[in-house]
Design an enzyme around this catalytic site. Structure first.
Site, short mmCIF file in Angstrom:
data_model
loop_
_atom_site.label_atom_id
_atom_site.label_comp_id
_atom_site.label_asym_id
_atom_site.label_seq_id
_atom_site.Cartn_x
_atom_site.Cartn_y
_atom_site.Cartn_z
N HIS A 102 -1.90 -47.56 5.76
CA HIS A 102 -1.71 -46.13 6.03
C HIS A 102 -0.37 -45.61 5.50
O HIS A 102 -0.17 -44.39 5.43
CB HIS A 102 -1.84 -45.84 7.53
CG HIS A 102 -0.73 -46.38 8.37
ND1 HIS A 102 -0.84 -47.52 9.12
CD2 HIS A 102 0.53 -45.92 8.59
CE1 HIS A 102 0.29 -47.74 9.76
NE2 HIS A 102 1.14 -46.78 9.46
N ASP B 145 -5.57 -52.91 8.25
CA ASP B 145 -4.60 -51.87 7.91
C ASP B 145 -3.46 -52.47 7.07
O ASP B 145 -2.29 -52.20 7.30
CB ASP B 145 -4.03 -51.21 9.18
CG ASP B 145 -3.20 -49.97 8.84
OD1 ASP B 145 -3.42 -49.38 7.77
OD2 ASP B 145 -2.32 -49.63 9.65
N SER C 188 6.24 -49.11 10.27
CA SER C 188 4.97 -49.64 9.79
C SER C 188 5.15 -50.48 8.53
O SER C 188 5.83 -50.07 7.59
CB SER C 188 4.00 -48.50 9.46
OG SER C 188 3.33 -48.09 10.62
#
Length: 330
Positions: A173, A203, A282
């Protein structure tokens, strides 16, 4: 007629018989042996020899007294005092500091870019900031970013080098829908990066930098097979674009599940941790106190709409990431 006895029982007789005959009077006498040269020398220099012997004895005693004596054993109080003094003069580095020092050469800043003025028509635009994931955030600090003229930052995330040829692991993402991706290494080198592969079910995305530092180091990865709740871990990344930053916590649980607020995707087999992670973390590494990567930070749980850390973060186990990068399993 009696025979003469062959032997006599009388000791006196034997002694008288065996006694040597007396020397005739007036026989010449042997001269006494001459004294040796050593005795003559000692007799002439007796005083000097005694003085020399005394000097040798004095020198031996002085040498013995001047010789270093073994130190007396230290008492417990003395040892404790010395240890405290040594720590005060040079404090020991914490385990977290050592882990950070080991992992930081492998951490990179990852930025996705869109062309300036096209965000409104970008088919991915509506998907950018609407998940409680640390990388899809409103912390894209620059519009029409000065780093790339004609482009604007759509989000900032983190990556970790897993192969020293410039192969980087991050969250999908962070780069999904970006027209251009750039990475910044710890020595300040900036480079474009291309997408090699993706693992939507975890992810995860694998990038390859177009150029790398001469002394690039790949992170050390560790299996999560023996990872236990309560084990201390460190999350390293660029929360809100600030960094590199480190936060320490513990593994809170294993084999957790996380569903995005919109229900787009369910992530399973996650590591739950409580080291602070925020938007921008992230794709960053979750490392042990030995500086070994056990997971990739991917999401935070917050029941509110603030999208900030409240104590529960999730990371994808490194085994999943390694397989996606074509590396052999542990």
């Amino acid at each position: 007629m009696k025979k003469a006895p062959l032997y006599s029982r009388s000791r006196r007789g034997v002694a008288a018989t065996d006694a040597p005959p007396p020397e005739p009077v007036g026989a010449p006498q042997e001269a006494p042996a001459a004294p040796s040269r050593l005795r003559v020398f000692a007799g002439r220099h007796e005083r000097a020899l005694w003085v020399a012997a005394l000097l040798v004895l004095v020198l031996a005693v002085m040498s013995w007294r001047a010789a270093p004596k073994p130190p007396a054993p230290l008492s417990f109080e003395q040892i404790d005092h010395l240890v405290r003094q040594s720590i005060a003069e040079k404090p020991l580095a914490s385990a977290g500091a050592k882990a950070y020092e080991k992992i930081i050469p492998s951490v990179v800043r990852v930025v996705g870019y869109d062309r300036a003025g096209q965000s409104g028509t970008d088919p991915h635009a509506d998907r950018k900031p609407r998940r409680d994931t640390p990388g899809s955030d409103d912390a894209r600090p620059k519009r029409d970013g000065g780093e790339l003229p004609g482009f604007e930052e759509r989000g900032v995330g983190t990556g970790v080098v897993i192969v020293d040829n410039g192969t980087i692991l991050t969250n999908l993402h962070v780069v999904l829908g970006a027209e251009r991706v750039r990475v910044t290494f710890m020595d300040g080198l900036e480079a474009d990066a291309k997408l090699l592969s993706v693992m939507p079910e975890h992810d995860l995305a694998v990038l390859r930098a177009s150029k790398i530092p001469d002394d690039l180091y790949a992170a050390t990865m560790r299996s999560t097979a023996d990872l236990q709740p309560g084990e201390r871990v460190l999350a390293v990344g660029f929360p809100f674009g600030i960094g590199p930053s480190a936060s320490e916590g513990v593994v809170s649980g294993l084999k957790r599940e996380f569903r995005s607020p919109e229900g787009e995707r369910m992530l399973t087999n996650l590591i739950q941790f409580d080291a602070a992670a925020n938007p921008g973390n992230s794709g960053g590494p979750l490392v042990t106190m030995e500086g070994e990567v056990v997971g990739i930070v991917t999401a935070i749980l917050n029941p509110t709409k603030q999208r900030v850390f409240v104590g529960i973060g999730f990371a994808v186990p490194i085994e999943n990431a390694a397989q996606g990068a074509g590396m052999p399993p542990f």
